[in-house]
Design a protein around this motif. Structure first.
Motif, PDB file in Angstrom:
ATOM      1  N   ASP A  49       0.825  -1.214   0.000  1.00 35.51           N
ATOM      2  CA  ASP A  49       0.000   0.000   0.000  1.00 35.51           C
ATOM      3  C   ASP A  49       0.857   1.259   0.000  1.00 35.51           C
ATOM      4  O   ASP A  49       0.567   2.222  -0.719  1.00 35.51           O
ATOM      5  CB  ASP A  49      -0.935   0.011   1.215  1.00 35.51           C
ATOM      6  N   ASP A  50       1.916   1.249   0.801  1.00 35.67           N
ATOM      7  CA  ASP A  50       2.804   2.422   0.875  1.00 35.67           C
ATOM      8  C   ASP A  50       3.506   2.661  -0.467  1.00 35.67           C
ATOM      9  O   ASP A  50       3.616   3.805  -0.931  1.00 35.67           O
ATOM     10  CB  ASP A  50       3.852   2.237   1.977  1.00 35.67           C
ATOM     11  N   ALA A  51       3.969   1.578  -1.097  1.00 36.41           N
ATOM     12  CA  ALA A  51       4.658   1.709  -2.383  1.00 36.41           C
ATOM     13  C   ALA A  51       3.710   2.216  -3.457  1.00 36.41           C
ATOM     14  O   ALA A  51       4.092   3.021  -4.320  1.00 36.41           O
ATOM     15  CB  ALA A  51       5.247   0.354  -2.796  1.00 36.41           C
ATOM     16  N   PHE A  52       2.461   1.765  -3.399  1.00 37.38           N
ATOM     17  CA  PHE A  52       1.467   2.203  -4.377  1.00 37.38           C
ATOM     18  C   PHE A  52       1.191   3.708  -4.236  1.00 37.38           C
ATOM     19  O   PHE A  52       1.084   4.434  -5.228  1.00 37.38           O
ATOM     20  CB  PHE A  52       0.171   1.412  -4.209  1.00 37.38           C
ATOM     21  N   LYS A  53       1.083   4.176  -3.006  1.00 32.10           N
ATOM     22  CA  LYS A  53       0.827   5.608  -2.770  1.00 32.10           C
ATOM     23  C   LYS A  53       1.960   6.476  -3.327  1.00 32.10           C
ATOM     24  O   LYS A  53       1.726   7.579  -3.836  1.00 32.10           O
ATOM     25  CB  LYS A  53       0.666   5.871  -1.275  1.00 32.10           C
ATOM     26  N   LYS A  54       3.184   5.977  -3.243  1.00 35.50           N
ATOM     27  CA  LYS A  54       4.343   6.758  -3.676  1.00 35.50           C
ATOM     28  C   LYS A  54       4.400   6.938  -5.184  1.00 35.50           C
ATOM     29  O   LYS A  54       4.991   7.912  -5.674  1.00 35.50           O
ATOM     30  CB  LYS A  54       5.632   6.094  -3.183  1.00 35.50           C
TER      31      LYS A  54
ATOM     32  N   GLN B 273       1.622   6.839  -7.259  1.00 36.74           N
ATOM     33  CA  GLN B 273       0.362   7.325  -7.831  1.00 36.74           C
ATOM     34  C   GLN B 273       0.572   8.686  -8.493  1.00 36.74           C
ATOM     35  O   GLN B 273       1.485   9.433  -8.170  1.00 36.74           O
ATOM     36  CB  GLN B 273      -0.710   7.440  -6.753  1.00 36.74           C
ATOM     37  N   ASN B 274      -0.315   8.982  -9.450  1.00 33.91           N
ATOM     38  CA  ASN B 274      -0.303  10.260 -10.176  1.00 33.91           C
ATOM     39  C   ASN B 274       0.996  10.481 -10.951  1.00 33.91           C
ATOM     40  O   ASN B 274       1.459  11.607 -11.104  1.00 33.91           O
ATOM     41  CB  ASN B 274      -0.531  11.435  -9.208  1.00 33.91           C
ATOM     42  N   ASN B 275       1.578   9.382 -11.420  1.00 39.18           N
ATOM     43  CA  ASN B 275       2.810   9.511 -12.198  1.00 39.18           C
ATOM     44  C   ASN B 275       2.564   9.311 -13.691  1.00 39.18           C
ATOM     45  O   ASN B 275       3.499   9.125 -14.465  1.00 39.18           O
ATOM     46  CB  ASN B 275       3.855   8.502 -11.705  1.00 39.18           C
ATOM     47  N   GLY B 276       1.300   9.339 -14.079  1.00 38.17           N
ATOM     48  CA  GLY B 276       0.964   9.201 -15.490  1.00 38.17           C
ATOM     49  C   GLY B 276       0.705   7.778 -15.943  1.00 38.17           C
ATOM     50  O   GLY B 276       0.228   7.555 -17.052  1.00 38.17           O
ATOM     51  N   MET B 277       1.024   6.785 -15.102  1.00 39.26           N
ATOM     52  CA  MET B 277       0.782   5.397 -15.469  1.00 39.26           C
ATOM     53  C   MET B 277      -0.644   4.997 -15.110  1.00 39.26           C
ATOM     54  O   MET B 277      -1.254   5.551 -14.194  1.00 39.26           O
ATOM     55  CB  MET B 277       1.766   4.464 -14.740  1.00 39.26           C
ATOM     56  N   SER B 278      -1.167   4.015 -15.826  1.00 43.42           N
ATOM     57  CA  SER B 278      -2.479   3.471 -15.509  1.00 43.42           C
ATOM     58  C   SER B 278      -2.379   2.628 -14.242  1.00 43.42           C
ATOM     59  O   SER B 278      -1.274   2.286 -13.805  1.00 43.42           O
ATOM     60  CB  SER B 278      -2.989   2.602 -16.661  1.00 43.42           C
ATOM     61  N   TYR B 279      -3.531   2.264 -13.665  1.00 43.96           N
ATOM     62  CA  TYR B 279      -3.528   1.441 -12.447  1.00 43.96           C
ATOM     63  C   TYR B 279      -2.788   0.108 -12.654  1.00 43.96           C
ATOM     64  O   TYR B 279      -1.949  -0.258 -11.814  1.00 43.96           O
ATOM     65  CB  TYR B 279      -4.962   1.190 -11.972  1.00 43.96           C
ATOM     66  N   PRO B 280      -3.066  -0.648 -13.745  1.00 42.31           N
ATOM     67  CA  PRO B 280      -2.311  -1.903 -13.934  1.00 42.31           C
ATOM     68  C   PRO B 280      -0.812  -1.680 -14.016  1.00 42.31           C
ATOM     69  O   PRO B 280      -0.024  -2.467 -13.484  1.00 42.31           O
ATOM     70  CB  PRO B 280      -2.866  -2.440 -15.265  1.00 42.31           C
ATOM     71  N   GLN B 281      -0.397  -0.597 -14.685  1.00 45.77           N
ATOM     72  CA  GLN B 281       1.035  -0.303 -14.785  1.00 45.77           C
ATOM     73  C   GLN B 281       1.627   0.044 -13.416  1.00 45.77           C
ATOM     74  O   GLN B 281       2.750  -0.360 -13.101  1.00 45.77           O
ATOM     75  CB  GLN B 281       1.244   0.864 -15.758  1.00 45.77           C
ATOM     76  N   GLN B 282       0.860   0.778 -12.609  1.00 47.02           N
ATOM     77  CA  GLN B 282       1.327   1.141 -11.272  1.00 47.02           C
ATOM     78  C   GLN B 282       1.522  -0.095 -10.401  1.00 47.02           C
ATOM     79  O   GLN B 282       2.537  -0.230  -9.706  1.00 47.02           O
ATOM     80  CB  GLN B 282       0.322   2.092 -10.616  1.00 47.02           C
ATOM     81  N   MET B 283       0.546  -1.022 -10.429  1.00 47.43           N
ATOM     82  CA  MET B 283       0.649  -2.226  -9.610  1.00 47.43           C
ATOM     83  C   MET B 283       1.778  -3.132 -10.086  1.00 47.43           C
ATOM     84  O   MET B 283       2.470  -3.761  -9.284  1.00 47.43           O
ATOM     85  CB  MET B 283      -0.681  -2.989  -9.612  1.00 47.43           C
ATOM     86  N   THR B 284       1.976  -3.198 -11.391  1.00 50.44           N
ATOM     87  CA  THR B 284       3.088  -3.982 -11.927  1.00 50.44           C
ATOM     88  C   THR B 284       4.415  -3.421 -11.417  1.00 50.44           C
ATOM     89  O   THR B 284       5.316  -4.174 -11.025  1.00 50.44           O
ATOM     90  CB  THR B 284       3.066  -3.960 -13.474  1.00 50.44           C
ATOM     91  N   GLU B 285       4.542  -2.094 -11.382  1.00 48.74           N
ATOM     92  CA  GLU B 285       5.763  -1.448 -10.903  1.00 48.74           C
ATOM     93  C   GLU B 285       5.965  -1.691  -9.411  1.00 48.74           C
ATOM     94  O   GLU B 285       7.095  -1.924  -8.953  1.00 48.74           O
ATOM     95  CB  GLU B 285       5.703   0.048 -11.194  1.00 48.74           C
ATOM     96  N   VAL B 286       4.883  -1.654  -8.632  1.00 48.17           N
ATOM     97  CA  VAL B 286       4.971  -1.910  -7.190  1.00 48.17           C
ATOM     98  C   VAL B 286       5.586  -3.278  -6.937  1.00 48.17           C
ATOM     99  O   VAL B 286       6.527  -3.428  -6.139  1.00 48.17           O
ATOM    100  CB  VAL B 286       3.581  -1.823  -6.527  1.00 48.17           C
ATOM    101  N   TYR B 287       5.069  -4.297  -7.614  1.00 52.41           N
ATOM    102  CA  TYR B 287       5.567  -5.653  -7.372  1.00 52.41           C
ATOM    103  C   TYR B 287       6.946  -5.875  -7.982  1.00 52.41           C
ATOM    104  O   TYR B 287       7.716  -6.708  -7.496  1.00 52.41           O
ATOM    105  CB  TYR B 287       4.551  -6.677  -7.891  1.00 52.41           C
ATOM    106  N   ARG B 288       7.261  -5.137  -9.019  1.00 56.85           N
ATOM    107  CA  ARG B 288       8.611  -5.240  -9.585  1.00 56.85           C
ATOM    108  C   ARG B 288       9.645  -4.774  -8.567  1.00 56.85           C
ATOM    109  O   ARG B 288      10.747  -5.303  -8.483  1.00 56.85           O
ATOM    110  CB  ARG B 288       8.690  -4.419 -10.872  1.00 56.85           C
ATOM    111  N   ARG B 289       9.267  -3.771  -7.769  1.00 53.96           N
ATOM    112  CA  ARG B 289      10.180  -3.245  -6.756  1.00 53.96           C
ATOM    113  C   ARG B 289      10.236  -4.133  -5.513  1.00 53.96           C
ATOM    114  O   ARG B 289      11.311  -4.381  -4.958  1.00 53.96           O
ATOM    115  CB  ARG B 289       9.742  -1.839  -6.341  1.00 53.96           C
ATOM    116  N   LEU B 290       9.073  -4.589  -5.067  1.00 54.46           N
ATOM    117  CA  LEU B 290       9.005  -5.331  -3.802  1.00 54.46           C
ATOM    118  C   LEU B 290       9.243  -6.826  -3.956  1.00 54.46           C
ATOM    119  O   LEU B 290       9.662  -7.491  -3.008  1.00 54.46           O
ATOM    120  CB  LEU B 290       7.635  -5.109  -3.147  1.00 54.46           C
ATOM    121  N   TYR B 291       8.975  -7.368  -5.110  1.00 53.74           N
ATOM    122  CA  TYR B 291       9.035  -8.818  -5.297  1.00 53.74           C
ATOM    123  C   TYR B 291       9.689  -9.116  -6.641  1.00 53.74           C
ATOM    124  O   TYR B 291       9.081  -9.717  -7.523  1.00 53.74           O
ATOM    125  CB  TYR B 291       7.604  -9.376  -5.253  1.00 53.74           C
TER     126      TYR B 291
END
Length: 389
Positions: free
Chosen positions: A125-130, A132-150
């Motif tokens: 949740d914290d990574a997702f908040k950081k 957000q609003n970066n121009g990426m769509s929601y699926p792209q944002q979640m993909t990036e979150v897991y790329r960083r954490l996992y």
């Protein structure tokens, strides 16, 4: 009786579904195959190409023993709620295994993913908040979150069936006795593929497009004979048939009235009102209204909520008072229900009556809406009993 569950839409039932059922039965060593199937409207906010009864019967002809309807309040939802409702029903039925199709062809342990999600939800949740609003769509944002954490697990949130698979795994692990998972990679075609190549498999998207264009010769090899016949004999349904009804609703309702509709948030009612009289078709309307935040799929679901006047209270009522609505079964499926009946905690519904019609109100309205655009008059809920083969 060892059982395996499948969450399905069968829109329409094609050779890929038949392959999945056969493979799931083999891998899980199940004696009984149970399908939790969406009704007349589907997860992405689309109407089914043919009604739920026809689709349930086709499933019985090709390896499914028991078909349970996923209530509208779960079926026409984002992946999380869709998964929550599906797993809840299968868990109540006592299925020991769960099989699902996946677009992901690499090695992935969905159960391990679910554990990671459960143990690291705050960090996710914290990574997702950081980001957000970066121009990426929601699926792209979640993909990036897991790329960083996992990083050791490749996850792609742009893949619909992959997302649902992750949703099933997350819900499944929350139960006392999680089902054993059997993901099955798609055969030969991708979810959104629109072309039909040589072979026996094609995506539902491509099949529906070819049916709309009446290209029967091209799809005959990718469908069971019964599905092919049903599609040719029955009127097929798509969103454009509902466009006049939606246009009327959005025209006569004020923005204040629209704000009471389920999921009507962030002022989207103003965009709906703005563009409804400028659009020439449903497709044109969604193209005009959609934004990065309000995707095509999210808007389709919202338009259905408008047509059915769905409220948060109605949805919450179904979430708190779930049920097992039987659409179809064979002798094996009936035997399984009889074995399980003393352990079921949800009511089993085989017909609509005065005692349960209030609980089923959303499903009933959805069926009535579906019938409004059909030339063939067939009652979807009242006076309709489960199909038995």
């Amino acid at each position: 009786m060892r059982s395996c569950g499948i969450v399905a839409e069968y829109n329409p039932f094609h050779n890929g579904h038949r392959y999945q059922i056969s493979k799931a039965k083999q891998l899980s060593q199940a004696e009984v195959m149970v399908a939790v199937m969406s009704g007349n409207f589907l997860q992405r906010g689309e109407p089914a190409i043919i009604d739920k009864w026809v689709r349930a019967e086709l499933a019985l002809h090709h390896g499914i023993d028991l078909v349970i309807e996923l209530p509208f309040a779960y079926a026409v939802q984002s992946a999380d709620y869709f998964s929550k409702g599906s797993i809840k029903l299968l868990q109540n039925l006592g299925t020991e295994a769960l099989s699902f199709g996946t677009d992901y062809s690499g090695e992935i342990d969905y159960q391990e993913f679910a554990k990671f999600q459960l143990e690291n939800q705050r960090e996710i949740d914290d990574a997702f908040k950081k980001i957000q609003n970066n121009g990426m769509s929601y699926p792209q944002q979640m993909t990036e979150v897991y790329r960083r954490l996992y990083p050791e697990m490749t996850l792609d949130f742009n893949s619909p069936n992959h997302i649902l698979g992750m949703g099933y795994a997350k819900e499944n692990i929350l139960h006392a006795r999680p089902m054993e998972l059997f993901p099955i990679p798609r055969k030969e075609s991708e979810h959104h593929q629109t072309e039909i190549t040589q072979g026996n498999f094609a995506s539902g998207t491509s099949i529906r497009q070819h049916v709309k264009e009446k290209k029967w010769r091209e799809i005959k090899s990718v469908l069971p004979e019964e599905t092919f016949r049903q599609l040719k004999e029955h009127q097929t349904i798509d969103w454009e048939l509902f466009w006049p009804l939606l246009k009327y609703q959005l025209t006569v309702q004020s923005t204040t009235q629209l704000r009471h509709i389920y999921q009507m948030t962030q002022g989207i009612e103003n965009r709906l009102k703005k563009y409804v009289n400028e659009a020439d078709s449903f497709k044109d309307f969604i193209e005009k209204v959609k934004t990065k935040r309000f995707t095509w799929t999210r808007l389709q679901r919202l338009c259905l909520y408008v047509l059915l006047q769905v409220t948060q209270e109605e949805v919450t009522n179904v979430w708190n008072n779930s049920y097992l609505r039987i659409l179809a079964f064979n002798e094996k499926g009936q035997k399984y229900l009889n074995v399980r009946k003393n352990k079921l905690t949800l009511p089993v519904i085989t017909n609509v009556n005065s005692q349960n019609e209030s609980l089923l109100s959303l499903d009933i309205r959805a069926g009535q809406l579906f019938q409004l655009v059909k030339a063939e008059k067939k009652e979807q809920d009242y006076y309709t009993k489960p199909i038995m083969i």
